[in-house]
Design a protein around this motif. Structure first.
Motif, PDB file in Angstrom:
ATOM      1  N   ASP A   1       0.865  -1.279   0.231  1.00 23.95           N
ATOM      2  CA  ASP A   1       0.271  -0.316  -0.174  1.00 23.95           C
ATOM      3  C   ASP A   1       0.620   1.581  -0.097  1.00 23.95           C
ATOM      4  O   ASP A   1       0.741   1.901  -0.801  1.00 23.95           O
ATOM      5  CB  ASP A   1      -0.781   0.022   1.323  1.00 23.95           C
ATOM      6  CG  ASP A   1      -2.043  -0.600   1.202  1.00 23.95           C
ATOM      7  OD1 ASP A   1      -2.335  -1.935  -0.087  1.00 23.95           O
ATOM      8  OD2 ASP A   1      -2.908  -0.687   2.277  1.00 23.95           O
ATOM      9  N   GLY A   2       1.529   1.910   0.889  1.00 20.83           N
ATOM     10  CA  GLY A   2       2.925   2.287   1.030  1.00 20.83           C
ATOM     11  C   GLY A   2       3.633   3.031  -0.337  1.00 20.83           C
ATOM     12  O   GLY A   2       4.172   4.021  -0.573  1.00 20.83           O
ATOM     13  N   ILE A   3       4.167   1.732  -0.821  1.00 20.89           N
ATOM     14  CA  ILE A   3       4.897   1.936  -1.948  1.00 20.89           C
ATOM     15  C   ILE A   3       4.020   2.126  -3.657  1.00 20.89           C
ATOM     16  O   ILE A   3       4.388   3.374  -4.443  1.00 20.89           O
ATOM     17  CB  ILE A   3       5.084   0.639  -2.464  1.00 20.89           C
ATOM     18  CG1 ILE A   3       6.538  -0.155  -1.869  1.00 20.89           C
ATOM     19  CG2 ILE A   3       6.007   0.526  -4.201  1.00 20.89           C
ATOM     20  CD1 ILE A   3       6.886  -1.455  -1.811  1.00 20.89           C
ATOM     21  N   TRP A   4       2.713   2.034  -2.937  1.00 22.70           N
ATOM     22  CA  TRP A   4       1.834   2.753  -4.101  1.00 22.70           C
ATOM     23  C   TRP A   4       0.855   4.253  -3.715  1.00 22.70           C
ATOM     24  O   TRP A   4       1.557   5.001  -4.621  1.00 22.70           O
ATOM     25  CB  TRP A   4       0.388   1.829  -4.617  1.00 22.70           C
ATOM     26  CG  TRP A   4       0.913   0.868  -5.642  1.00 22.70           C
ATOM     27  CD1 TRP A   4       1.188   0.973  -6.529  1.00 22.70           C
ATOM     28  CD2 TRP A   4      -0.401  -0.630  -5.539  1.00 22.70           C
ATOM     29  NE1 TRP A   4       0.959  -0.695  -7.913  1.00 22.70           N
ATOM     30  CE2 TRP A   4      -0.323  -1.518  -6.409  1.00 22.70           C
ATOM     31  CE3 TRP A   4      -1.860  -1.018  -4.586  1.00 22.70           C
ATOM     32  CZ2 TRP A   4      -0.189  -1.797  -7.424  1.00 22.70           C
ATOM     33  CZ3 TRP A   4      -2.418  -2.195  -5.482  1.00 22.70           C
ATOM     34  CH2 TRP A   4      -1.772  -2.958  -7.083  1.00 22.70           C
ATOM     35  N   LEU A   5       1.073   4.383  -2.790  1.00 25.17           N
ATOM     36  CA  LEU A   5       0.563   6.042  -2.351  1.00 25.17           C
ATOM     37  C   LEU A   5       1.614   6.467  -2.591  1.00 25.17           C
ATOM     38  O   LEU A   5       1.985   7.590  -2.639  1.00 25.17           O
ATOM     39  CB  LEU A   5      -0.307   5.407  -1.060  1.00 25.17           C
ATOM     40  CG  LEU A   5      -0.806   4.796  -1.024  1.00 25.17           C
ATOM     41  CD1 LEU A   5      -1.682   4.335   1.106  1.00 25.17           C
ATOM     42  CD2 LEU A   5      -3.068   5.467  -1.456  1.00 25.17           C
ATOM     43  N   SER A   6       2.788   6.527  -2.014  1.00 25.76           N
ATOM     44  CA  SER A   6       4.115   7.172  -2.555  1.00 25.76           C
ATOM     45  C   SER A   6       4.507   7.300  -3.604  1.00 25.76           C
ATOM     46  O   SER A   6       4.941   8.166  -3.880  1.00 25.76           O
ATOM     47  CB  SER A   6       5.366   6.662  -0.883  1.00 25.76           C
ATOM     48  OG  SER A   6       6.083   5.754  -2.556  1.00 25.76           O
ATOM     49  N   ALA A   7       4.146   6.479  -4.485  1.00 27.60           N
ATOM     50  CA  ALA A   7       5.566   6.806  -5.729  1.00 27.60           C
ATOM     51  C   ALA A   7       3.772   7.348  -6.438  1.00 27.60           C
ATOM     52  O   ALA A   7       4.419   7.446  -7.637  1.00 27.60           O
ATOM     53  CB  ALA A   7       4.055   4.894  -6.632  1.00 27.60           C
ATOM     54  N   VAL A   8       2.329   7.523  -6.716  1.00 28.05           N
ATOM     55  CA  VAL A   8       1.600   8.464  -7.415  1.00 28.05           C
ATOM     56  C   VAL A   8       1.762   9.613  -6.671  1.00 28.05           C
ATOM     57  O   VAL A   8       0.868  10.828  -7.348  1.00 28.05           O
ATOM     58  CB  VAL A   8      -0.063   7.609  -6.746  1.00 28.05           C
ATOM     59  CG1 VAL A   8      -0.037   6.272  -8.242  1.00 28.05           C
ATOM     60  CG2 VAL A   8      -0.584   7.623  -5.388  1.00 28.05           C
ATOM     61  N   ARG A   9       1.967   9.996  -5.185  1.00 25.37           N
ATOM     62  CA  ARG A   9       2.328  11.411  -5.379  1.00 25.37           C
ATOM     63  C   ARG A   9       3.353  11.940  -5.538  1.00 25.37           C
ATOM     64  O   ARG A   9       3.450  13.447  -5.828  1.00 25.37           O
ATOM     65  CB  ARG A   9       2.384  11.312  -3.217  1.00 25.37           C
ATOM     66  CG  ARG A   9       0.892  11.772  -3.006  1.00 25.37           C
ATOM     67  CD  ARG A   9       1.448  11.532  -1.581  1.00 25.37           C
ATOM     68  NE  ARG A   9       2.211  11.269  -0.633  1.00 25.37           N
ATOM     69  CZ  ARG A   9       2.633  10.524   0.037  1.00 25.37           C
ATOM     70  NH1 ARG A   9       1.864   9.997   0.342  1.00 25.37           N
ATOM     71  NH2 ARG A   9       4.291  10.571   0.529  1.00 25.37           N
ATOM     72  N   ARG A  10       4.284  11.149  -6.333  1.00 25.72           N
ATOM     73  CA  ARG A  10       5.728  11.630  -6.927  1.00 25.72           C
ATOM     74  C   ARG A  10       5.362  12.604  -8.276  1.00 25.72           C
ATOM     75  O   ARG A  10       4.542  12.215  -8.274  1.00 25.72           O
ATOM     76  CB  ARG A  10       6.233  10.585  -6.581  1.00 25.72           C
ATOM     77  CG  ARG A  10       5.942   9.929  -8.325  1.00 25.72           C
ATOM     78  CD  ARG A  10       7.147   8.528  -8.488  1.00 25.72           C
ATOM     79  NE  ARG A  10       7.145   7.797  -9.696  1.00 25.72           N
ATOM     80  CZ  ARG A  10       7.354   7.879 -10.718  1.00 25.72           C
ATOM     81  NH1 ARG A  10       8.761   8.876 -11.031  1.00 25.72           N
ATOM     82  NH2 ARG A  10       7.293   7.762 -11.854  1.00 25.72           N
ATOM     83  N   PRO A  11       6.420  13.606  -8.004  1.00 24.57           N
ATOM     84  CA  PRO A  11       5.807  14.812  -8.949  1.00 24.57           C
ATOM     85  C   PRO A  11       6.248  13.976 -10.446  1.00 24.57           C
ATOM     86  O   PRO A  11       7.260  13.261 -11.013  1.00 24.57           O
ATOM     87  CB  PRO A  11       6.907  15.985  -9.106  1.00 24.57           C
ATOM     88  CG  PRO A  11       7.126  15.870  -7.553  1.00 24.57           C
ATOM     89  CD  PRO A  11       6.780  14.418  -7.547  1.00 24.57           C
TER      90      PRO A  11
END
Length: 207
Positions: A170-180
């Motif tokens: 979950d964390g990998i997906w959520l952090s990756a989609v927030r990146r510019p």
């Protein structure tokens, strides 16, 4: 007399799923509606509505399609004698969910949007709970094998490890989609390596 045209329902559903993912990759879930998905798929609004009456129906379908695609890729990762170690298999699985292309970015955006809806919508939460339980069952098998082979780090609680891995995905997906757009995924890759090293008996060889 005109001959009625045969419509392959499964093909239509696949076209809808592909169209929804393309929109999600470009615009996020805010751009998804029955009208926009129909236009993207080259279908009439009525054709889409025959299978999906609401946007929520579309999102439920999209989430299950995402999980089916991810599960199919993960199933090709083989851990066991003569195959990958648990550490290498775990690393490959975790790296696979990173949004390294348009398809994986769409997967991550669908998941993150669904995750946010589940916080306030019991129907969405129930779907995620069902999918989480399926994932737990698969992870328990893999972690149980790793424990038997002595591949877990000392002191690991297998049940707690299963929960940690679910949270990590979950964390990998959520952090990756927030990146510019265009930002490096190096921090997420480093996090994967750190997590694998922490929970397995894998050792790093100094250069």
């Amino acid at each position: 007399m005109a001959v009625p045209r045969y419509v392959d329902r499964e093909d239509r559903r696949r076209r809808v799923a592909a169209a929804l993912h393309r929109i999600a990759a470009r615009e996020g879930l805010e751009g998804v509606s029955i009208r926009t998905v129909a236009a993207e798929a080259g279908l009439s609004v009525g054709a889409v509505q025959r299978d999906f009456g609401t946007k929520d129906d579309l999102l439920h379908f999209a989430l299950r399609e995402v999980l089916a695609a991810v599960t199919a890729r993960i199933s090709r990762v083989r851990v066991g004698p003569g195959r990958l170690t648990f550490a290498d298999g775990l690393r490959q699985v975790l790296l696979d969910v990173l949004p390294t292309d348009g398809d994986r970015l769409a997967e991550a955006r669908v998941w993150s949007a669904f995750y946010a809806r589940a916080a306030v919508d019991a129907a969405f939460a129930a779907v995620l709970a069902e999918l989480d339980e399926q994932a737990r069952a698969s992870l328990r098998t893999a972690v149980g094998y790793a424990e038997e082979q002595g591949e877990l780090a000392p002191g690991q609680d297998p049940d707690a490890l299963v929960e940690l891995l679910l949270v990590l995905v979950d964390g990998i997906w959520l952090s990756a989609v927030r990146r510019p757009p265009g930002a490096s995924l190096a921090p997420q890759r480093a996090a994967v390596d750190a997590a694998v090293a922490a929970v397995t008996s894998e050792t790093q060889t100094a250069p």
